[in-house]
Design a protein around this motif. Structure first.
Motif, PDB file in Angstrom:
ATOM      1  N   VAL A  47       0.831  -1.200   0.000  1.00  0.00           N
ATOM      2  CA  VAL A  47       0.000   0.000   0.000  1.00  0.00           C
ATOM      3  C   VAL A  47       0.867   1.252   0.000  1.00  0.00           C
ATOM      4  CG1 VAL A  47      -1.585   1.378   1.388  1.00  0.00           C
ATOM      5  CG2 VAL A  47      -2.023  -1.043   1.042  1.00  0.00           C
ATOM      6  N   LEU A  48       1.919   1.266   0.811  1.00  0.00           N
ATOM      7  CA  LEU A  48       2.770   2.454   0.856  1.00  0.00           C
ATOM      8  C   LEU A  48       3.427   2.700  -0.499  1.00  0.00           C
ATOM      9  CD1 LEU A  48       4.348   2.121   4.409  1.00  0.00           C
ATOM     10  CD2 LEU A  48       2.418   3.526   3.667  1.00  0.00           C
ATOM     11  N   TYR A  50       2.221   1.765  -3.381  1.00  0.00           N
ATOM     12  CA  TYR A  50       1.169   2.215  -4.284  1.00  0.00           C
ATOM     13  C   TYR A  50       0.895   3.710  -4.093  1.00  0.00           C
ATOM     14  CZ  TYR A  50      -3.285   2.881  -6.534  1.00  0.00           C
ATOM     15  OH  TYR A  50      -4.281   3.367  -7.329  1.00  0.00           O
ATOM     16  N   LEU A  51       0.791   4.125  -2.835  1.00  0.00           N
ATOM     17  CA  LEU A  51       0.501   5.533  -2.573  1.00  0.00           C
ATOM     18  C   LEU A  51       1.617   6.424  -3.116  1.00  0.00           C
ATOM     19  CD1 LEU A  51      -1.013   5.488   1.024  1.00  0.00           C
ATOM     20  CD2 LEU A  51      -2.174   5.441  -1.171  1.00  0.00           C
ATOM     21  N   ALA A  54       1.142   6.191  -7.031  1.00  0.00           N
ATOM     22  CA  ALA A  54      -0.149   6.597  -7.588  1.00  0.00           C
ATOM     23  C   ALA A  54      -0.611   7.961  -7.102  1.00  0.00           C
ATOM     24  CB  ALA A  54      -1.216   5.556  -7.247  1.00  0.00           C
ATOM     25  N   GLN A  55      -0.040   8.465  -6.005  1.00  0.00           N
ATOM     26  CA  GLN A  55      -0.505   9.757  -5.521  1.00  0.00           C
ATOM     27  C   GLN A  55       0.612  10.771  -5.334  1.00  0.00           C
ATOM     28  OE1 GLN A  55      -3.345   7.837  -2.530  1.00  0.00           O
ATOM     29  NE2 GLN A  55      -4.389   9.679  -3.179  1.00  0.00           N
ATOM     30  N   PHE A  56       1.714  10.359  -4.712  1.00  0.00           N
ATOM     31  CA  PHE A  56       2.760  11.340  -4.462  1.00  0.00           C
ATOM     32  C   PHE A  56       3.540  11.664  -5.735  1.00  0.00           C
ATOM     33  CE2 PHE A  56       1.624   9.877  -0.307  1.00  0.00           C
ATOM     34  CZ  PHE A  56       1.563  11.057   0.396  1.00  0.00           C
ATOM     35  N   TYR A  57       3.823  10.647  -6.526  1.00  0.00           N
ATOM     36  CA  TYR A  57       4.499  10.948  -7.791  1.00  0.00           C
ATOM     37  C   TYR A  57       3.631  11.837  -8.696  1.00  0.00           C
ATOM     38  CZ  TYR A  57       5.596  10.347 -12.673  1.00  0.00           C
ATOM     39  OH  TYR A  57       5.782  10.598 -14.000  1.00  0.00           O
ATOM     40  N   PRO A  58       2.340  11.521  -8.903  1.00  0.00           N
ATOM     41  CA  PRO A  58       1.518  12.419  -9.740  1.00  0.00           C
ATOM     42  C   PRO A  58       1.463  13.844  -9.215  1.00  0.00           C
ATOM     43  CG  PRO A  58       0.383  10.363  -9.409  1.00  0.00           C
ATOM     44  CD  PRO A  58       1.589  10.322  -8.526  1.00  0.00           C
ATOM     45  N   LEU A  59       1.486  13.970  -7.890  1.00  0.00           N
ATOM     46  CA  LEU A  59       1.470  15.309  -7.297  1.00  0.00           C
ATOM     47  C   LEU A  59       2.690  16.107  -7.753  1.00  0.00           C
ATOM     48  CD1 LEU A  59      -0.280  16.780  -5.182  1.00  0.00           C
ATOM     49  CD2 LEU A  59       1.343  16.041  -3.468  1.00  0.00           C
TER      50      LEU A  59
ATOM     51  N   PHE B  90      -5.801  -5.428   0.242  1.00  0.00           N
ATOM     52  CA  PHE B  90      -4.597  -4.686   0.615  1.00  0.00           C
ATOM     53  C   PHE B  90      -4.798  -3.888   1.902  1.00  0.00           C
ATOM     54  CE2 PHE B  90      -3.532  -5.510  -3.846  1.00  0.00           C
ATOM     55  CZ  PHE B  90      -2.268  -6.034  -3.653  1.00  0.00           C
ATOM     56  N   ALA B  94      -2.237  -4.094   5.024  1.00  0.00           N
ATOM     57  CA  ALA B  94      -1.583  -2.884   5.518  1.00  0.00           C
ATOM     58  C   ALA B  94      -2.171  -2.448   6.856  1.00  0.00           C
ATOM     59  CB  ALA B  94      -1.715  -1.768   4.491  1.00  0.00           C
ATOM     60  N   VAL B 119      -5.000  14.119  -1.259  1.00  0.00           N
ATOM     61  CA  VAL B 119      -4.448  14.318  -2.608  1.00  0.00           C
ATOM     62  C   VAL B 119      -5.341  13.619  -3.619  1.00  0.00           C
ATOM     63  CG1 VAL B 119      -2.474  13.909  -4.104  1.00  0.00           C
ATOM     64  CG2 VAL B 119      -2.110  14.519  -1.732  1.00  0.00           C
ATOM     65  N   MET B 123      -5.452  17.289  -8.541  1.00  0.00           N
ATOM     66  CA  MET B 123      -4.026  17.300  -8.245  1.00  0.00           C
ATOM     67  C   MET B 123      -3.293  16.131  -8.880  1.00  0.00           C
ATOM     68  SD  MET B 123      -3.760  18.515  -4.359  1.00  0.00           S
ATOM     69  CE  MET B 123      -5.212  17.659  -3.837  1.00  0.00           C
ATOM     70  N   ILE B 124      -4.002  15.061  -9.199  1.00  0.00           N
ATOM     71  CA  ILE B 124      -3.309  13.898  -9.753  1.00  0.00           C
ATOM     72  C   ILE B 124      -3.839  13.492 -11.121  1.00  0.00           C
ATOM     73  CG2 ILE B 124      -2.677  12.964  -7.498  1.00  0.00           C
ATOM     74  CD1 ILE B 124      -4.986  10.964  -7.822  1.00  0.00           C
ATOM     75  N   PRO B 127      -1.210  13.624 -14.609  1.00  0.00           N
ATOM     76  CA  PRO B 127      -0.277  12.513 -14.825  1.00  0.00           C
ATOM     77  C   PRO B 127      -0.985  11.178 -15.023  1.00  0.00           C
ATOM     78  CG  PRO B 127       0.429  13.862 -12.987  1.00  0.00           C
ATOM     79  CD  PRO B 127      -0.931  14.335 -13.359  1.00  0.00           C
ATOM     80  N   TRP B 128      -2.072  10.954 -14.296  1.00  0.00           N
ATOM     81  CA  TRP B 128      -2.799   9.696 -14.469  1.00  0.00           C
ATOM     82  C   TRP B 128      -3.307   9.548 -15.893  1.00  0.00           C
ATOM     83  CZ3 TRP B 128      -4.077   5.103 -12.264  1.00  0.00           C
ATOM     84  CH2 TRP B 128      -3.665   4.894 -10.942  1.00  0.00           C
ATOM     85  N   THR B 150      -6.804   4.985  -5.261  1.00  0.00           N
ATOM     86  CA  THR B 150      -6.298   6.197  -4.616  1.00  0.00           C
ATOM     87  C   THR B 150      -7.365   6.828  -3.721  1.00  0.00           C
ATOM     88  OG1 THR B 150      -6.995   7.653  -6.414  1.00  0.00           O
ATOM     89  CG2 THR B 150      -4.792   6.735  -6.574  1.00  0.00           C
ATOM     90  N   LEU B 153      -8.122   3.378  -0.724  1.00  0.00           N
ATOM     91  CA  LEU B 153      -7.125   2.757   0.150  1.00  0.00           C
ATOM     92  C   LEU B 153      -6.794   3.547   1.426  1.00  0.00           C
ATOM     93  CD1 LEU B 153      -4.505   0.909  -2.054  1.00  0.00           C
ATOM     94  CD2 LEU B 153      -5.872  -0.044  -0.211  1.00  0.00           C
TER      95      LEU B 153
END
Lengths: 323, 280
Positions: A47-48, A50-51, A54-59, B90, B94, B119, B123-124, B127-128, B150, B153
């Motif tokens: 999960v970490l 993925y985040l 999927a979220q920090f990189y796009p930001l 997942f 986690a 986020v 904001m995303i 790129p997606w 996103t 999760l």
């Protein structure tokens, strides 16, 4: 180090509790750490990862795009343009400042209303009532509704020709003739704010209700013995006690509303004209109607910068006090 | 102390009626209107009663000649079930890790989840979109399932870790004493105890995915991938005021699954959500 260690860890999943029972050599610090924590880190890692991807990189990528000239439809490769996008946005774009102003109106208006209405709902449902669980469940219905259905409901009620709102307002004499609510640059706003309040208050009410139930009856009874009125108890006992919850709920609402594009898009598409465009809908307009990803990135990055500053100021003003 | 006078009781239930009216009447108006014939829907004196009901609008909404909700709902259902299953799996791993991990960085992981929760959307999405385009995944259900993680999760992990924290660690120690490995302990001792939590998290993910509008708006287009929200929004754009009845009926159909699922999951969801919110 971490990689090989993790593999070793999985090969021997059973923790050896006794120290010194490790077969070969002294147990290193890393090894001990892995024995203690490795399994849990392993569980969290998908999960970490993925985040991050999927979220920090796009930001970060969104911010990077903002200093490039990039149009996905054009064959030319993206080129670095520095702060050109920002300069154009701030000085040449005739809609931009209006969009910023709309964003503030939208966030402050709908967060304020949601807090007031949500707290009121919570206070009402916190009274001694029959079937309280049922009311609490029903209360959350607007909150779980798909945003498109919410848009249908309020578009239908505020329909210019056949809407319920016009009918009742003319009947009680407040209106002389029907208003085309969603077609008017001014009247579209009350409809938007009402919709956002209807949809968002239940969640605030849920959190406040939980906080209210944490206030012991003794405190309230003690205040009542002291001869306070219900109004005094509300403003001097109850509200100060749920202040931390109101703060958290308010901050969540501010950030979520700031980046929420769906309610406005479903209801008005940001129109009429740009009358209800906010920064998130403007990102969409730039990216998927004008296909200018660089400019869209600049709008998104500006939105992020503003919300950081606003959240900081709000935290200073209303946040937890040190005393 | 707080003795009940008649005035108090009336005040209490009166305020309840006002609040519940505000919350429920708009939805009720949708339902009532969707059952009316076209003449009465557009009548100049709107009535809250359905005098001569009709299911014509529902037939139009469901049928292939109309909005084709059957197909839209089928598409959405597949996406939502997959999203829910992946999220539950997942989030379970986690969440368990987060509940038991005591080492450095536990706080960082929690803050990371919190930020990830914020986020979203604009904001995303740029790129997606590009990544989806490069991987030839635009206009597929796969990309929807991927991007929906996103939204689902972060909170799902947080909720699950709350449920796992309620399981006393002594149970694990006992299972390990009996020679069960840690994964075995999780699947045969801990999971059965947190099943309600797992179901709640799955339903939560399903509801979020069902309700999504923004990601489906940029990612899907063709009739084989379009979701309910997109289908209705497109019809609303193109026909607008001409077929209110059909649109209202489609709205009712779109809301039924979430309300039913929410009714099933609400107890656990409310527990989990409020516990997290109030503790901070």
């Amino acid at each position: 180090m971490n990689q090989t260690g993790t593999r070793r860890r999985t090969a021997d999943p059973r923790p050896t509790r006794q120290t010194g029972a490790t077969p070969a050599g002294r147990p290193g610090r890393g090894r001990r750490w892995l024995q203690k924590h490795g399994f849990w880190v392993l569980l969290m890692s998908p999960v970490l990862l993925y985040l991050l991807v999927a979220q920090f990189y796009p930001l970060v990528e969104t911010v990077r795009l903002s200093v490039f000239d990039h149009r996905p439809t054009s064959p030319e490769p993206q080129s670095f343009t520095g702060l050109d996008n920002y300069r154009e946005l701030f000085t040449e774009d005739r809609n931009f400042w209006r969009v910023v102003r709309n964003s503030f109106l939208w966030v402050l208006g709908s967060t304020g209303l949601q807090l007031i209405v949500g707290t009121t709902i919570a206070l009402v449902l916190n009274q001694r009532l029959r079937l309280r669980g049922l009311w609490r469940g029903l209360m959350l219905i607007p909150w779980v509704m798909p945003v498109i259905v919410v848009a249908i409901i309020w578009r239908w009620i505020f329909d210019g020709q056949h809407g319920l709102a016009n009918h009742y307002l003319t009947q009680i004499g407040l209106l002389d003739e029907p208003i085309v609510w969603l077609g008017s640059e001014i009247w579209v706003w009350p409809v938007l704010l009402l919709t956002a309040t209807w949809m968002g208050s239940p969640f605030i009410a849920l959190m406040v209700l939980a906080a209210l139930q944490g206030i012991s009856r003794d405190v309230l009874e003690a205040a009542a013995v002291d001869g306070t009125t219900a109004r005094q108890r509300l403003f001097h006992v109850i509200l100060p006690m749920i202040r931390p919850t109101l703060f958290v709920a308010g901050m969540i609402a501010v950030v979520l509303t700031w980046f929420k594009f769906e309610v406005i898009w479903a209801l008005t598409n940001g129109g009429p004209g740009f009358a209800t465009s906010i920064l998130p809908t403007y990102v969409y307009t730039q990216a998927f109607q004008r296909f200018d990803f660089g400019m869209a990135g600049a709008v998104a990055a500006t939105a992020m910068a503003i919300v950081l500053v606003v959240a900081g100021i709000l935290a200073k003003l209303f946040g937890p006090r040190k005393d | 102390m707080f003795r009940d006078s008649a005035v108090r009781v009336i005040g209490r239930y009166g305020s309840l009626v006002v609040v519940m009216g505000f919350i429920l009447l708009p939805g009720l108006w949708l339902l009532v209107s969707s059952l009316k014939t076209n003449q009465t829907i557009f009548s100049s004196t709107p009535s809250w009663l359905v005098e001569e009901g009709t299911l014509d609008h529902y037939a139009w909404a469901l049928g292939g000649r109309g909005l084709d909700m059957t197909r839209l709902m089928g598409n959405t259902l597949i996406v939502c079930v997959l999203t829910a299953a992946i999220t539950a799996f997942f989030a379970c791993l986690a969440g368990y890790g987060l509940a038991r991990y005591q080492g450095k960085g536990a706080r960082v992981a929690i803050i990371g989840l919190l930020i990830a929760q914020m986020v979203q959307g604009p904001m995303i999405m740029l790129p997606w979109y590009q990544i989806a385009m490069n991987l030839q995944l635009l206009d597929t259900r796969t990309i929807l399932v991927l991007i929906y993680q996103t939204m689902t999760l972060p909170a799902a992990v947080w909720l699950m870790s709350g449920f796992f924290k309620n399981v006393p660690t002594e149970l694990e120690d006992a299972a390990q004493m009996d020679g069960a490995g840690r994964l075995r302990t999780l699947t045969s001792v801990i999971l059965p105890l947190t099943k309600p939590g797992l179901v709640a998290v799955g339903l939560y993910a399903f509801i979020l995915a069902w309700n999504d509008y923004q990601y489906a708006l940029i990612m899907t287009n063709s009739s084989s991938t379009r979701t309910v929200q997109i289908g209705i929004a497109q019809v609303m754009e193109s026909m607008g005021a001409q077929n209110w009845g059909g649109i209202l009926a489609a709205g009712v159909l779109a809301v039924v699954p979430v309300v039913v699922l929410f009714a099933l999951a609400q107890r656990y969801l409310i527990q989990g959500l409020t516990a997290g919110a109030v503790k901070n």
